[in-house]
Design an enzyme around this catalytic site. Structure first.
Site, PDB file in Angstrom:
ATOM      1  N   LYS A   1     -11.989  -9.646  -3.860  1.00  0.00           N
ATOM      2  CA  LYS A   1     -10.538  -9.418  -3.862  1.00  0.00           C
ATOM      3  C   LYS A   1      -9.941 -10.086  -5.110  1.00  0.00           C
ATOM      4  CE  LYS A   1     -10.391  -6.960  -0.159  1.00  0.00           C
ATOM      5  NZ  LYS A   1     -10.098  -5.540  -0.265  1.00  0.00           N
TER       6      LYS A   1
ATOM      7  N   ARG B   1      -2.294 -14.379  -2.071  1.00  0.00           N
ATOM      8  CA  ARG B   1      -2.432 -14.609  -0.621  1.00  0.00           C
ATOM      9  C   ARG B   1      -2.995 -15.998  -0.320  1.00  0.00           C
ATOM     10  NH1 ARG B   1      -0.718  -9.731   1.049  1.00  0.00           N
ATOM     11  NH2 ARG B   1      -1.657  -7.866   0.136  1.00  0.00           N
TER      12      ARG B   1
ATOM     13  N   ARG C   1     -13.091  -7.136 -11.367  1.00  0.00           N
ATOM     14  CA  ARG C   1     -13.345  -6.512 -10.059  1.00  0.00           C
ATOM     15  C   ARG C   1     -14.168  -5.222 -10.185  1.00  0.00           C
ATOM     16  NH1 ARG C   1      -7.982  -6.728  -6.594  1.00  0.00           N
ATOM     17  NH2 ARG C   1      -9.464  -6.050  -5.010  1.00  0.00           N
TER      18      ARG C   1
ATOM     19  N   ARG D   1       1.582   4.260  -3.080  1.00  0.00           N
ATOM     20  CA  ARG D   1       1.324   5.675  -2.783  1.00  0.00           C
ATOM     21  C   ARG D   1       2.585   6.515  -2.902  1.00  0.00           C
ATOM     22  NH1 ARG D   1      -2.432   2.488  -0.456  1.00  0.00           N
ATOM     23  NH2 ARG D   1      -4.427   3.333   0.301  1.00  0.00           N
TER      24      ARG D   1
ATOM     25  N   ASP E   1      -6.868  -8.111   4.386  1.00  0.00           N
ATOM     26  CA  ASP E   1      -6.045  -8.937   3.489  1.00  0.00           C
ATOM     27  C   ASP E   1      -5.515 -10.199   4.165  1.00  0.00           C
ATOM     28  OD1 ASP E   1      -6.389  -7.185   1.387  1.00  0.00           O
ATOM     29  OD2 ASP E   1      -4.614  -6.005   1.893  1.00  0.00           O
TER      30      ASP E   1
ATOM     31  N   SER F   1       0.836  -1.210   0.000  1.00  0.00           N
ATOM     32  CA  SER F   1       0.000   0.000   0.000  1.00  0.00           C
ATOM     33  C   SER F   1       0.869   1.257   0.000  1.00  0.00           C
ATOM     34  CB  SER F   1      -0.888   0.021   1.240  1.00  0.00           C
ATOM     35  OG  SER F   1      -1.821  -1.023   1.188  1.00  0.00           O
TER      36      SER F   1
HETATM   37  C1  S3P Z   1      -5.634  -1.348  -0.018  1.00  0.00           C
HETATM   38  C2  S3P Z   1      -6.890  -1.406   0.511  1.00  0.00           C
HETATM   39  C3  S3P Z   1      -7.651  -2.661   0.678  1.00  0.00           C
HETATM   40  C4  S3P Z   1      -6.743  -3.888   0.574  1.00  0.00           C
HETATM   41  C5  S3P Z   1      -5.777  -3.783  -0.568  1.00  0.00           C
HETATM   42  C6  S3P Z   1      -4.900  -2.568  -0.436  1.00  0.00           C
HETATM   43  C7  S3P Z   1      -4.970  -0.042  -0.156  1.00  0.00           C
HETATM   44  O1  S3P Z   1      -8.626  -2.746  -0.336  1.00  0.00           O
HETATM   45  O2  S3P Z   1      -7.517  -5.056   0.432  1.00  0.00           O
HETATM   46  O3  S3P Z   1      -4.947  -4.943  -0.637  1.00  0.00           O
HETATM   47  O4  S3P Z   1      -3.739  -0.012  -0.387  1.00  0.00           O
HETATM   48  O5  S3P Z   1      -5.655   0.989  -0.035  1.00  0.00           O
HETATM   49  P1  S3P Z   1     -10.106  -2.106  -0.156  1.00  0.00           P
HETATM   50  O6  S3P Z   1      -9.941  -0.668   0.025  1.00  0.00           O
HETATM   51  O7  S3P Z   1     -10.816  -2.429  -1.439  1.00  0.00           O
HETATM   52  O8  S3P Z   1     -10.697  -2.821   1.018  1.00  0.00           O
END
Ligand code: S3P
Length: 443
Positions: free
Chosen positions: A344, A395, A124, A28, A317, A24
Protein backbone atom coordinates in the site's frame (compact mmCIF):
# COMPACT_ATOMS: atom_id res chain seq x y z
CA UNK A 1 10.56 20.13 6.87
CA UNK A 2 7.23 18.31 6.72
CA UNK A 3 4.27 18.29 9.04
CA UNK A 4 3.85 16.51 12.32
CA UNK A 5 0.95 15.72 14.60
CA UNK A 6 0.93 16.12 18.35
CA UNK A 7 -1.84 13.96 19.74
CA UNK A 8 -2.38 14.55 23.45
CA UNK A 9 -3.54 11.69 25.61
CA UNK A 10 -7.16 11.12 26.51
CA UNK A 11 -10.50 12.51 25.39
CA UNK A 12 -13.85 11.11 24.35
CA UNK A 13 -15.91 11.60 21.19
CA UNK A 14 -19.40 12.97 20.91
CA UNK A 15 -21.73 14.84 18.56
CA UNK A 16 -22.46 14.39 14.85
CA UNK A 17 -19.81 14.67 12.15
CA UNK A 18 -19.62 14.04 8.43
CA UNK A 19 -16.25 12.90 7.09
CA UNK A 20 -15.21 13.82 3.50
CA UNK A 21 -16.41 12.06 0.36
CA UNK A 22 -15.45 8.54 -0.66
CA UNK A 23 -12.11 8.43 -2.41
CA UNK A 24 -12.84 5.38 -4.57
CA UNK A 25 -16.14 6.83 -5.78
CA UNK A 26 -14.66 10.31 -6.37
CA UNK A 27 -11.93 8.94 -8.67
CA UNK A 28 -14.45 6.92 -10.63
CA UNK A 29 -16.94 9.79 -10.92
CA UNK A 30 -14.38 11.95 -12.73
CA UNK A 31 -13.18 9.09 -14.94
CA UNK A 32 -16.61 7.91 -16.07
CA UNK A 33 -17.95 11.46 -16.29
CA UNK A 34 -15.04 12.36 -18.60
CA UNK A 35 -15.69 9.55 -21.10
CA UNK A 36 -19.51 9.86 -20.99
CA UNK A 37 -21.63 12.00 -23.30
CA UNK A 38 -23.05 15.10 -21.59
CA UNK A 39 -22.48 16.89 -18.29
CA UNK A 40 -22.05 14.83 -15.13
CA UNK A 41 -22.87 16.63 -11.86
CA UNK A 42 -21.05 15.39 -8.79
CA UNK A 43 -21.80 16.39 -5.19
CA UNK A 44 -19.90 15.36 -2.06
CA UNK A 45 -16.67 15.01 -4.09
CA UNK A 46 -13.53 14.38 -2.01
CA UNK A 47 -11.42 17.55 -2.20
CA UNK A 48 -8.28 15.61 -1.26
CA UNK A 49 -5.05 15.49 -3.22
CA UNK A 50 -5.68 12.00 -4.62
CA UNK A 51 -9.02 12.80 -6.24
CA UNK A 52 -7.65 16.15 -7.42
CA UNK A 53 -4.84 14.29 -9.20
CA UNK A 54 -7.47 12.42 -11.19
CA UNK A 55 -9.27 15.67 -12.00
CA UNK A 56 -6.00 17.23 -13.21
CA UNK A 57 -5.15 14.21 -15.36
CA UNK A 58 -8.46 14.46 -17.25
CA UNK A 59 -8.15 18.23 -17.56
CA UNK A 60 -4.75 17.56 -19.19
CA UNK A 61 -6.58 15.36 -21.72
CA UNK A 62 -8.90 18.19 -22.74
CA UNK A 63 -11.87 17.54 -20.45
CA UNK A 64 -13.57 20.67 -19.05
CA UNK A 65 -14.04 20.22 -15.32
CA UNK A 66 -15.48 22.92 -13.02
CA UNK A 67 -14.79 22.60 -9.31
CA UNK A 68 -14.63 21.16 -6.82
CA UNK A 69 -16.42 23.97 -5.01
CA UNK A 70 -17.93 22.78 -1.73
CA UNK A 71 -17.79 19.24 -3.10
CA UNK A 72 -19.59 20.13 -6.34
CA UNK A 73 -17.96 19.23 -9.65
CA UNK A 74 -19.22 19.52 -13.23
CA UNK A 75 -17.57 17.26 -15.79
CA UNK A 76 -18.20 17.98 -19.48
CA UNK A 77 -17.92 14.48 -20.88
CA UNK A 78 -16.18 14.06 -24.24
CA UNK A 79 -17.53 10.59 -25.11
CA UNK A 80 -15.72 7.26 -25.28
CA UNK A 81 -13.23 8.42 -27.93
CA UNK A 82 -13.05 12.17 -27.21
CA UNK A 83 -9.98 12.39 -24.94
CA UNK A 84 -7.08 14.44 -26.35
CA UNK A 85 -3.41 13.48 -26.27
CA UNK A 86 -1.81 15.07 -23.20
CA UNK A 87 1.14 17.44 -23.71
CA UNK A 88 3.24 15.85 -20.93
CA UNK A 89 3.31 13.07 -18.34
CA UNK A 90 0.14 12.54 -16.30
CA UNK A 91 0.92 12.93 -12.59
CA UNK A 92 -1.08 10.64 -10.29
CA UNK A 93 0.65 11.95 -7.14
CA UNK A 94 0.17 9.49 -4.27
CA UNK A 95 -2.89 7.81 -5.82
CA UNK A 96 -2.58 4.14 -6.70
CA UNK A 97 -6.25 4.03 -7.67
CA UNK A 98 -5.76 6.83 -10.21
CA UNK A 99 -2.75 5.16 -11.80
CA UNK A 100 -4.12 1.61 -11.99
CA UNK A 101 -7.57 2.56 -13.29
CA UNK A 102 -6.00 4.97 -15.78
CA UNK A 103 -3.77 2.21 -17.13
CA UNK A 104 -6.91 0.32 -18.15
CA UNK A 105 -8.65 3.37 -19.55
CA UNK A 106 -5.62 4.68 -21.44
CA UNK A 107 -4.64 1.30 -22.89
CA UNK A 108 -7.57 1.65 -25.30
CA UNK A 109 -6.79 5.21 -26.53
CA UNK A 110 -5.40 6.11 -29.93
CA UNK A 111 -2.63 8.25 -28.35
CA UNK A 112 0.42 7.59 -26.19
CA UNK A 113 0.63 8.62 -22.53
CA UNK A 114 2.95 8.33 -19.55
CA UNK A 115 1.79 7.96 -15.95
CA UNK A 116 4.03 9.15 -13.13
CA UNK A 117 3.62 9.43 -9.34
CA UNK A 118 5.32 10.49 -6.12
CA UNK A 119 8.05 8.52 -4.35
CA UNK A 120 5.60 6.14 -2.63
CA UNK A 121 3.56 5.44 -5.78
CA UNK A 122 6.76 5.01 -7.82
CA UNK A 123 7.64 2.01 -5.63
CA UNK A 124 4.28 0.23 -6.03
CA UNK A 125 3.66 -2.83 -8.25
CA UNK A 126 2.01 -2.17 -11.62
CA UNK A 127 2.77 -5.45 -13.41
CA UNK A 128 -0.39 -7.04 -12.00
CA UNK A 129 -2.32 -4.55 -14.19
CA UNK A 130 0.08 -4.31 -17.13
CA UNK A 131 0.26 -8.10 -17.77
CA UNK A 132 -3.46 -8.74 -18.43
CA UNK A 133 -3.73 -5.48 -20.41
CA UNK A 134 -0.86 -6.65 -22.63
CA UNK A 135 -2.78 -9.91 -23.06
CA UNK A 136 -5.65 -7.75 -24.39
CA UNK A 137 -3.28 -6.30 -27.01
CA UNK A 138 -2.13 -3.19 -25.12
CA UNK A 139 1.38 -1.74 -25.36
CA UNK A 140 2.65 -0.94 -21.88
CA UNK A 141 6.13 -0.43 -20.52
CA UNK A 142 7.08 -0.06 -16.86
CA UNK A 143 10.36 0.39 -15.00
CA UNK A 144 10.76 -3.19 -13.82
CA UNK A 145 7.08 -3.44 -12.98
CA UNK A 146 6.86 -0.01 -11.34
CA UNK A 147 6.01 3.53 -12.48
CA UNK A 148 6.55 5.44 -14.68
CA UNK A 149 4.12 3.58 -16.93
CA UNK A 150 4.32 4.28 -20.67
CA UNK A 151 1.29 3.38 -22.73
CA UNK A 152 1.33 3.37 -26.54
CA UNK A 153 -1.68 2.87 -28.80
CA UNK A 154 -2.51 -0.82 -29.24
CA UNK A 155 -1.48 -1.57 -32.86
CA UNK A 156 -4.60 -3.66 -33.50
CA UNK A 157 -6.84 -2.23 -30.80
CA UNK A 158 -7.80 -4.14 -27.65
CA UNK A 159 -9.58 -7.48 -27.65
CA UNK A 160 -11.55 -9.08 -24.82
CA UNK A 161 -9.98 -11.72 -22.58
CA UNK A 162 -11.17 -14.03 -19.82
CA UNK A 163 -9.05 -13.35 -16.80
CA UNK A 164 -8.95 -15.16 -13.45
CA UNK A 165 -7.36 -12.51 -11.20
CA UNK A 166 -4.43 -13.80 -9.12
CA UNK A 167 -5.04 -11.15 -6.39
CA UNK A 168 -8.24 -9.79 -4.84
CA UNK A 169 -7.85 -6.20 -6.05
CA UNK A 170 -10.61 -3.78 -7.00
CA UNK A 171 -8.06 -1.60 -8.75
CA UNK A 172 -7.02 -4.47 -11.02
CA UNK A 173 -10.64 -5.53 -11.63
CA UNK A 174 -11.61 -1.93 -12.44
CA UNK A 175 -8.67 -1.41 -14.81
CA UNK A 176 -9.72 -4.49 -16.78
CA UNK A 177 -13.37 -3.42 -16.84
CA UNK A 178 -12.38 0.02 -18.18
CA UNK A 179 -10.12 -1.56 -20.80
CA UNK A 180 -13.03 -3.89 -21.60
CA UNK A 181 -15.12 -0.85 -22.53
CA UNK A 182 -12.61 -0.22 -25.34
CA UNK A 183 -12.11 -3.86 -26.37
CA UNK A 184 -13.69 -5.95 -29.13
CA UNK A 185 -15.91 -8.62 -27.61
CA UNK A 186 -16.91 -9.37 -24.03
CA UNK A 187 -14.27 -9.09 -21.31
CA UNK A 188 -14.66 -11.44 -18.37
CA UNK A 189 -12.90 -11.01 -15.02
CA UNK A 190 -13.03 -13.48 -12.14
CA UNK A 191 -12.24 -12.43 -8.59
CA UNK A 192 -10.63 -14.80 -6.08
CA UNK A 193 -12.63 -12.99 -3.35
CA UNK A 194 -15.17 -10.15 -3.45
CA UNK A 195 -13.72 -6.62 -3.63
CA UNK A 196 -15.35 -3.20 -3.82
CA UNK A 197 -17.76 -2.96 -6.74
CA UNK A 198 -18.08 0.81 -7.22
CA UNK A 199 -16.93 0.63 -10.86
CA UNK A 200 -19.62 -1.88 -11.78
CA UNK A 201 -22.35 0.05 -9.93
CA UNK A 202 -21.34 3.41 -11.36
CA UNK A 203 -21.07 2.11 -14.93
CA UNK A 204 -24.67 0.93 -14.60
CA UNK A 205 -25.59 4.44 -13.39
CA UNK A 206 -24.06 5.75 -16.63
CA UNK A 207 -26.29 3.37 -18.60
CA UNK A 208 -23.72 0.67 -19.42
CA UNK A 209 -24.51 -3.03 -19.21
CA UNK A 210 -22.18 -4.80 -16.79
CA UNK A 211 -23.13 -8.23 -15.51
CA UNK A 212 -22.07 -9.72 -12.21
CA UNK A 213 -22.65 -13.43 -11.66
CA UNK A 214 -21.03 -14.80 -8.55
CA UNK A 215 -17.34 -13.93 -8.77
CA UNK A 216 -17.47 -13.11 -12.51
CA UNK A 217 -17.91 -9.65 -14.02
CA UNK A 218 -18.57 -9.24 -17.76
CA UNK A 219 -18.60 -6.15 -19.95
CA UNK A 220 -18.97 -5.75 -23.71
CA UNK A 221 -16.82 -3.16 -25.48
CA UNK A 222 -17.99 -0.10 -27.38
CA UNK A 223 -20.83 0.95 -25.05
CA UNK A 224 -21.36 4.72 -24.91
CA UNK A 225 -21.92 6.14 -21.42
CA UNK A 226 -24.56 8.80 -20.71
CA UNK A 227 -23.85 11.57 -18.18
CA UNK A 228 -25.57 11.32 -14.81
CA UNK A 229 -25.68 12.79 -11.29
CA UNK A 230 -23.48 11.34 -8.57
CA UNK A 231 -23.90 12.01 -4.85
CA UNK A 232 -20.67 10.77 -3.25
CA UNK A 233 -21.29 9.38 0.26
CA UNK A 234 -18.87 9.98 3.14
CA UNK A 235 -15.90 7.61 2.95
CA UNK A 236 -16.27 4.61 5.27
CA UNK A 237 -12.47 4.33 5.23
CA UNK A 238 -12.26 7.83 6.76
CA UNK A 239 -15.20 7.18 9.08
CA UNK A 240 -13.30 4.11 10.34
CA UNK A 241 -10.81 6.30 12.27
CA UNK A 242 -13.69 7.82 14.21
CA UNK A 243 -15.51 4.51 14.61
CA UNK A 244 -12.43 3.06 16.32
CA UNK A 245 -11.81 6.30 18.23
CA UNK A 246 -15.33 6.34 19.68
CA UNK A 247 -15.13 2.61 20.45
CA UNK A 248 -11.88 2.78 22.44
CA UNK A 249 -12.40 6.11 24.25
CA UNK A 250 -14.61 5.46 27.32
CA UNK A 251 -17.76 7.57 27.49
CA UNK A 252 -17.92 8.22 23.72
CA UNK A 253 -21.18 8.39 21.75
CA UNK A 254 -20.73 9.64 18.18
CA UNK A 255 -22.84 9.82 15.03
CA UNK A 256 -21.09 9.61 11.65
CA UNK A 257 -23.41 10.99 8.98
CA UNK A 258 -24.17 9.78 5.45
CA UNK A 259 -21.52 7.04 5.36
CA UNK A 260 -21.29 4.75 2.33
CA UNK A 261 -22.12 1.23 3.55
CA UNK A 262 -21.71 -0.73 0.33
CA UNK A 263 -21.38 -4.36 1.51
CA UNK A 264 -18.03 -4.63 -0.32
CA UNK A 265 -16.68 -1.95 2.06
CA UNK A 266 -18.18 -2.77 5.45
CA UNK A 267 -15.66 -5.41 6.56
CA UNK A 268 -14.43 -2.91 9.15
CA UNK A 269 -17.86 -2.81 10.81
CA UNK A 270 -18.14 -6.61 10.79
CA UNK A 271 -14.68 -7.04 12.31
CA UNK A 272 -15.21 -4.39 14.99
CA UNK A 273 -18.55 -5.95 15.91
CA UNK A 274 -16.95 -9.39 16.18
CA UNK A 275 -14.58 -7.74 18.66
CA UNK A 276 -17.53 -6.42 20.66
CA UNK A 277 -17.97 -2.90 19.27
CA UNK A 278 -21.31 -1.11 19.63
CA UNK A 279 -22.07 0.25 16.14
CA UNK A 280 -25.59 0.68 14.79
CA UNK A 281 -26.70 1.74 11.32
CA UNK A 282 -29.40 4.38 11.41
CA UNK A 283 -31.69 5.44 8.54
CA UNK A 284 -30.29 3.09 5.89
CA UNK A 285 -31.03 4.43 2.41
CA UNK A 286 -29.80 4.20 -1.18
CA UNK A 287 -28.22 7.20 -2.89
CA UNK A 288 -27.40 6.92 -6.59
CA UNK A 289 -26.94 3.15 -6.52
CA UNK A 290 -24.84 3.11 -3.32
CA UNK A 291 -26.20 2.20 0.14
CA UNK A 292 -25.74 4.93 2.76
CA UNK A 293 -26.47 5.16 6.51
CA UNK A 294 -25.62 7.16 9.62
CA UNK A 295 -23.42 5.21 12.03
CA UNK A 296 -23.90 5.49 15.78
CA UNK A 297 -20.82 4.38 17.68
CA UNK A 298 -20.65 4.04 21.46
CA UNK A 299 -17.61 3.08 23.53
CA UNK A 300 -17.32 -0.63 24.15
CA UNK A 301 -15.09 -3.24 25.71
CA UNK A 302 -13.27 -5.10 22.91
CA UNK A 303 -11.91 -8.65 22.82
CA UNK A 304 -9.22 -10.05 20.56
CA UNK A 305 -10.29 -12.27 17.64
CA UNK A 306 -8.92 -14.21 14.69
CA UNK A 307 -10.00 -11.92 11.86
CA UNK A 308 -11.90 -14.05 9.29
CA UNK A 309 -9.85 -14.13 6.08
CA UNK A 310 -12.84 -13.49 3.84
CA UNK A 311 -13.32 -10.11 5.52
CA UNK A 312 -9.77 -8.96 4.73
CA UNK A 313 -10.37 -7.56 1.19
CA UNK A 314 -13.56 -5.89 2.48
CA UNK A 315 -11.58 -3.95 5.10
CA UNK A 316 -8.21 -3.69 3.36
CA UNK A 317 -7.65 0.04 3.98
CA UNK A 318 -8.78 -0.11 7.60
CA UNK A 319 -6.14 -2.43 9.05
CA UNK A 320 -3.86 0.29 10.43
CA UNK A 321 -6.66 1.57 12.67
CA UNK A 322 -7.91 -1.96 13.37
CA UNK A 323 -4.48 -2.76 14.80
CA UNK A 324 -5.01 0.19 17.16
CA UNK A 325 -8.37 -1.29 18.20
CA UNK A 326 -6.69 -4.68 18.71
CA UNK A 327 -4.12 -3.11 21.05
CA UNK A 328 -7.03 -1.97 23.26
CA UNK A 329 -8.81 -5.34 23.17
CA UNK A 330 -8.59 -8.08 25.79
CA UNK A 331 -6.56 -10.98 24.43
CA UNK A 332 -4.96 -11.82 21.13
CA UNK A 333 -5.98 -10.57 17.69
CA UNK A 334 -4.56 -12.44 14.71
CA UNK A 335 -4.70 -11.10 11.15
CA UNK A 336 -3.76 -13.43 8.29
CA UNK A 337 -4.16 -13.30 4.51
CA UNK A 338 -3.42 -9.57 4.45
CA UNK A 339 -0.11 -9.56 2.52
CA UNK A 340 -1.53 -6.82 0.24
CA UNK A 341 -0.92 -4.44 3.17
CA UNK A 342 2.77 -4.64 2.33
CA UNK A 343 2.27 -2.87 -1.03
CA UNK A 344 0.00 0.00 0.00
CA UNK A 345 1.13 3.64 0.41
CA UNK A 346 3.71 2.14 2.80
CA UNK A 347 4.42 -1.40 4.00
CA UNK A 348 1.57 -1.14 6.50
CA UNK A 349 2.52 -4.33 8.33
CA UNK A 350 6.11 -3.23 8.98
CA UNK A 351 5.34 0.43 9.67
CA UNK A 352 2.48 -0.35 12.07
CA UNK A 353 4.53 -2.98 13.90
CA UNK A 354 7.34 -0.47 14.47
CA UNK A 355 4.96 2.29 15.59
CA UNK A 356 2.91 0.07 17.88
CA UNK A 357 6.02 -1.31 19.53
CA UNK A 358 7.34 2.23 20.04
CA UNK A 359 4.13 2.84 22.02
CA UNK A 360 4.69 -0.28 24.13
CA UNK A 361 2.24 -2.59 22.35
CA UNK A 362 2.92 -6.30 22.10
CA UNK A 363 2.65 -6.50 18.29
CA UNK A 364 4.40 -9.03 16.07
CA UNK A 365 4.41 -8.75 12.26
CA UNK A 366 4.00 -11.92 10.19
CA UNK A 367 4.53 -12.19 6.41
CA UNK A 368 0.78 -11.77 5.78
CA UNK A 369 -0.54 -10.02 8.85
CA UNK A 370 -0.03 -9.26 12.52
CA UNK A 371 -0.43 -10.78 15.96
CA UNK A 372 -1.35 -8.28 18.67
CA UNK A 373 -1.80 -9.02 22.36
CA UNK A 374 -4.07 -6.26 23.63
CA UNK A 375 -4.19 -4.79 27.12
CA UNK A 376 -7.96 -4.98 27.45
CA UNK A 377 -8.16 -2.89 30.62
CA UNK A 378 -10.56 0.00 30.01
CA UNK A 379 -9.33 1.85 33.10
CA UNK A 380 -5.66 1.79 32.08
CA UNK A 381 -3.81 3.20 29.05
CA UNK A 382 -3.26 0.78 26.16
CA UNK A 383 -0.29 2.73 24.77
CA UNK A 384 2.61 4.69 26.22
CA UNK A 385 3.28 8.15 24.85
CA UNK A 386 6.09 8.40 22.33
CA UNK A 387 7.23 9.13 18.80
CA UNK A 388 6.15 7.28 15.70
CA UNK A 389 6.85 7.76 12.00
CA UNK A 390 3.99 7.47 9.51
CA UNK A 391 6.40 7.10 6.57
CA UNK A 392 4.25 9.50 4.59
CA UNK A 393 1.25 7.16 4.80
CA UNK A 394 -2.00 9.05 5.50
CA UNK A 395 -3.79 6.14 7.14
CA UNK A 396 -0.87 5.33 9.47
CA UNK A 397 -0.70 8.96 10.63
CA UNK A 398 -4.43 9.08 11.44
CA UNK A 399 -4.34 5.67 13.15
CA UNK A 400 -1.71 6.81 15.65
CA UNK A 401 -3.65 10.02 16.31
CA UNK A 402 -6.54 7.73 17.35
CA UNK A 403 -4.21 5.65 19.57
CA UNK A 404 -3.49 8.74 21.67
CA UNK A 405 -7.03 8.55 23.07
CA UNK A 406 -5.85 5.60 25.16
CA UNK A 407 -2.21 6.59 25.63
CA UNK A 408 -0.38 7.47 28.85
CA UNK A 409 1.27 10.53 27.26
CA UNK A 410 1.44 12.60 24.08
CA UNK A 411 1.97 10.74 20.81
CA UNK A 412 4.16 12.61 18.30
CA UNK A 413 3.61 11.51 14.71
CA UNK A 414 6.10 12.44 11.99
CA UNK A 415 5.60 12.88 8.24
CA UNK A 416 1.85 13.56 8.27
CA UNK A 417 1.49 15.86 5.23
CA UNK A 418 -0.15 13.12 3.15
CA UNK A 419 -3.20 13.01 5.44
CA UNK A 420 -4.67 15.50 2.95
CA UNK A 421 -4.56 12.91 0.15
CA UNK A 422 -7.68 11.24 1.55
CA UNK A 423 -8.86 13.32 4.51
CA UNK A 424 -8.56 17.09 4.14
CA UNK A 425 -9.62 18.77 7.40
CA UNK A 426 -8.86 15.72 9.56
CA UNK A 427 -7.31 17.70 12.41
CA UNK A 428 -10.18 20.19 12.67
CA UNK A 429 -12.81 17.45 12.54
CA UNK A 430 -10.96 15.32 15.11
CA UNK A 431 -10.81 18.31 17.46
CA UNK A 432 -14.51 19.01 16.96
CA UNK A 433 -15.33 15.41 17.85
CA UNK A 434 -13.24 15.55 21.05
CA UNK A 435 -9.65 14.62 20.23
CA UNK A 436 -6.81 16.86 21.39
CA UNK A 437 -4.81 16.96 18.18
CA UNK A 438 -2.62 19.66 16.65
CA UNK A 439 -0.63 19.75 13.46
CA UNK A 440 2.50 21.82 12.95
CA UNK A 441 5.43 22.34 10.67
CA UNK A 442 8.38 20.16 11.72
CA UNK A 443 11.50 22.16 12.57
C1 S3P B 1 -9.26 0.84 -4.19
C2 S3P B 1 -8.95 -0.48 -4.04
C3 S3P B 1 -8.04 -0.99 -2.99
C4 S3P B 1 -7.82 0.04 -1.88
C5 S3P B 1 -7.57 1.42 -2.43
C6 S3P B 1 -8.73 1.88 -3.28
C7 S3P B 1 -10.16 1.25 -5.28
O1 S3P B 1 -6.79 -1.30 -3.57
O2 S3P B 1 -6.73 -0.34 -1.07
O3 S3P B 1 -7.37 2.35 -1.38
O4 S3P B 1 -10.65 2.40 -5.26
O5 S3P B 1 -10.41 0.43 -6.18
P1 S3P B 1 -6.48 -2.75 -4.22
O6 S3P B 1 -7.42 -2.95 -5.32
O7 S3P B 1 -5.06 -2.65 -4.70
O8 S3P B 1 -6.64 -3.72 -3.09
Amino acid sequence: MGQLFEARAGGRLSGRIRVPGDKSISHRAIMLGAIARGTTRITGFLEGADALSTRNVFAAMGVRIDGPTDGRVLVEGVGLHGLAEPAGPLDCGNAGTAMRLLMGLLAGQAFASTLIGDESLSARPMRRVADPLVAMGARIETREGRPPVRISPAPEGLHAIRYPMPVASAQLKSALILAGLYARGETEVQEPAPTRDHTERMLRGFGARVSTEGATVRIRGGQQLTATMIDVPADISSAAFFAVAATIAPGSDLILEHVGVNPTRTGILDILRLMGADITLVDEREVGGEPVADLRVRAARLRGIDVPRELVPLAIDEFPVLFVAAACAAGRTVVTGAEELRVKESDRIAVMETGLRALGVDARATPDGMVIDGRGDLAAPAFSGGRVDSHGDHRIAMSFAVAALRAAGTVHIADTENVGTSFPGFVALARRAGMDLTSREAT
